[in-house]
Design an enzyme around this catalytic site. Structure first.
Site, mmCIF file in Angstrom:
data_model
loop_
_atom_site.group_PDB
_atom_site.id
_atom_site.type_symbol
_atom_site.label_atom_id
_atom_site.label_comp_id
_atom_site.label_asym_id
_atom_site.label_seq_id
_atom_site.Cartn_x
_atom_site.Cartn_y
_atom_site.Cartn_z
ATOM 1 N N GLU A 118 -8.947 4.031 -1.456
ATOM 2 C CA GLU A 118 -9.263 4.708 -0.201
ATOM 3 C C GLU A 118 -9.673 6.167 -0.403
ATOM 4 O O GLU A 118 -10.691 6.600 0.119
ATOM 5 C CB GLU A 118 -8.075 4.639 0.762
ATOM 6 C CG GLU A 118 -8.336 5.312 2.099
ATOM 7 C CD GLU A 118 -7.252 5.044 3.129
ATOM 8 O OE1 GLU A 118 -6.902 5.976 3.882
ATOM 9 O OE2 GLU A 118 -6.758 3.908 3.197
ATOM 10 N N ASP A 139 -2.558 5.732 -2.702
ATOM 11 C CA ASP A 139 -1.592 6.143 -1.688
ATOM 12 C C ASP A 139 -1.183 7.595 -1.872
ATOM 13 O O ASP A 139 -1.147 8.369 -0.921
ATOM 14 C CB ASP A 139 -0.352 5.243 -1.749
ATOM 15 C CG ASP A 139 -0.703 3.776 -1.625
ATOM 16 O OD1 ASP A 139 -1.019 3.355 -0.508
ATOM 17 O OD2 ASP A 139 -0.682 3.061 -2.639
#
Length: 358
Positions: free
Chosen positions: A259, A15
């Protein structure tokens, strides 16, 4: 323009990594003629220590007047009254006092998680009216031109294959120079729950039978509790994002997670294996399947079995000998992604469109 970005850390580096790269990419990207220039970005985060690990104090020393990093609880009414665009990353929910003081004409975005699923494409750009009177828009990154795009980041990534690869910081350059030019380089940045023992043992046996050597590069202080005879292991500390991007481009295979590293591995144009963040309800399996269905469309049919084996953690004996062909496929996919407009430009155009409609 002034932008506020809010980040709550769930997936540790993931994140924070996306939000930090978003800040840098927005400031570095040339804004389109239709978009107003970004003068300041404030990044509010609930774990500043993680952010500090990602920063390169030498190459990423932005002045506070341009990029200001603040603790989550420092978000105030003063900040809210002086912002043009606010982004809540991954549905982190803005602090209630901050929301109460937002101006009515602020552009409010929820930067969603990256997904290749169909709902992400159909939901991209949808508005959700809020009790405060504003509309919050869902912004979905993606791999197709109709999506919100991917963060491309620093310009050197676009020069891949056209100029010699950069060597990054002095520390990384010295490390890369020490590795044998004849060995295969494999970087590992996986979740601690991922058991690679059988996978690595099989690779070790392959190296013995094929007379090869592998340099296994363990990133961010990851540990390996097993002895390998034909694989040399190296442990690296947490690298800045710039150095990590360059490391990926210098490896023959990258094992990545989450990610941010997942996207960087694709743009690096090297074969990779994605250790997707696991969810108890199994949603991550659907996300992985959706991505592979799209990704595999850009693969020659004879190579599909090897590509499937690689991306589903099958033993290296099923695909290792085809690594050069898998590298060509990875380069083709990277070119496809880099030809698209990057997220840092698309999101500014999206903001301008919302401003023009008011």
């Amino acid at each position: 323009m002034r932008w506020d970005i809010f980040c709550k850390i769930i997936d540790n580096y993931g994140d924070a990594g996306v939000c930090w790269r978003l800040c840098k990419s927005l400031l570095a990207s040339p804004h389109s003629e239709a978009s107003r220039r970004i003068e300041q970005i404030r990044l509010f985060c609930d774990d500043l220590e993680v952010l500090q690990e990602l920063q390169d104090k030498v190459t990423e020393n932005y002045p506070a007047s341009t990029l200001e990093v603040l603790a989550w609880d420092q978000a105030s009414a003063h900040h809210a009254q002086k912002v043009d665009v606010v982004i809540e990353a991954f549905a982190c929910e803005l602090p209630a006092p901050y929301v109460r003081h937002l101006r009515q004409n602020v552009v409010w975005l929820n930067l969603e998680y990256l997904s290749a699923e169909e709902f992400a494409l159909s939901s991209h750009g949808m508005g959700s009216p809020q009790n405060s009177g504003q509309t919050k828009f869902f912004y979905f990154p993606g791999f197709l031109p109709a999506s919100g795009g991917l963060l491309h980041g620093t310009p050197y990534i676009h020069r891949q294959g056209q100029h010699p690869l950069a060597k990054g910081s002095k520390y990384l350059a010295q490390f890369l120079e020490k590795l044998s030019p004849d060995s295969k380089k494999v970087s590992v940045f996986q979740y601690p729950s991922r058991d690679l023992s059988a996978w690595l043992m099989n690779l070790d046996q392959l190296c013995q039978s094929r007379g090869e050597r592998v340099d296994l590069i363990l990133c961010a202080g990851q540990k390996l509790d097993m002895a390998l005879q034909h694989i040399d292991t190296h442990q690296l500390p947490m690298l800045s994002q710039y150095d990590y991007d360059i490391l990926l481009q210098n490896c023959d295979l990258n094992l990545v997670r989450g990610e941010d590293s997942f996207v960087r591995a694709q743009l690096a144009g090297r074969p990779f294996i994605w250790d997707i963040y696991q969810q108890t309800d199994g949603v991550h399996l659907q996300k992985h399947a959706a991505f592979f269905a799209l990704f595999s469309q850009y693969c020659p049919k004879p190579l599909l079995p090897a590509l499937h084996a690689l991306h589903h953690y099958e033993l290296p004996e099923h695909w290792w000998q085809l690594l050069p062909e898998l590298n060509q496929q990875a380069q083709s996919w990277a070119r496809y992604l880099l030809e698209q407009t990057p997220l840092e430009v698309k999101i500014q155009d999206f903001v301008k469109t919302q401003e023009n409609m008011r």
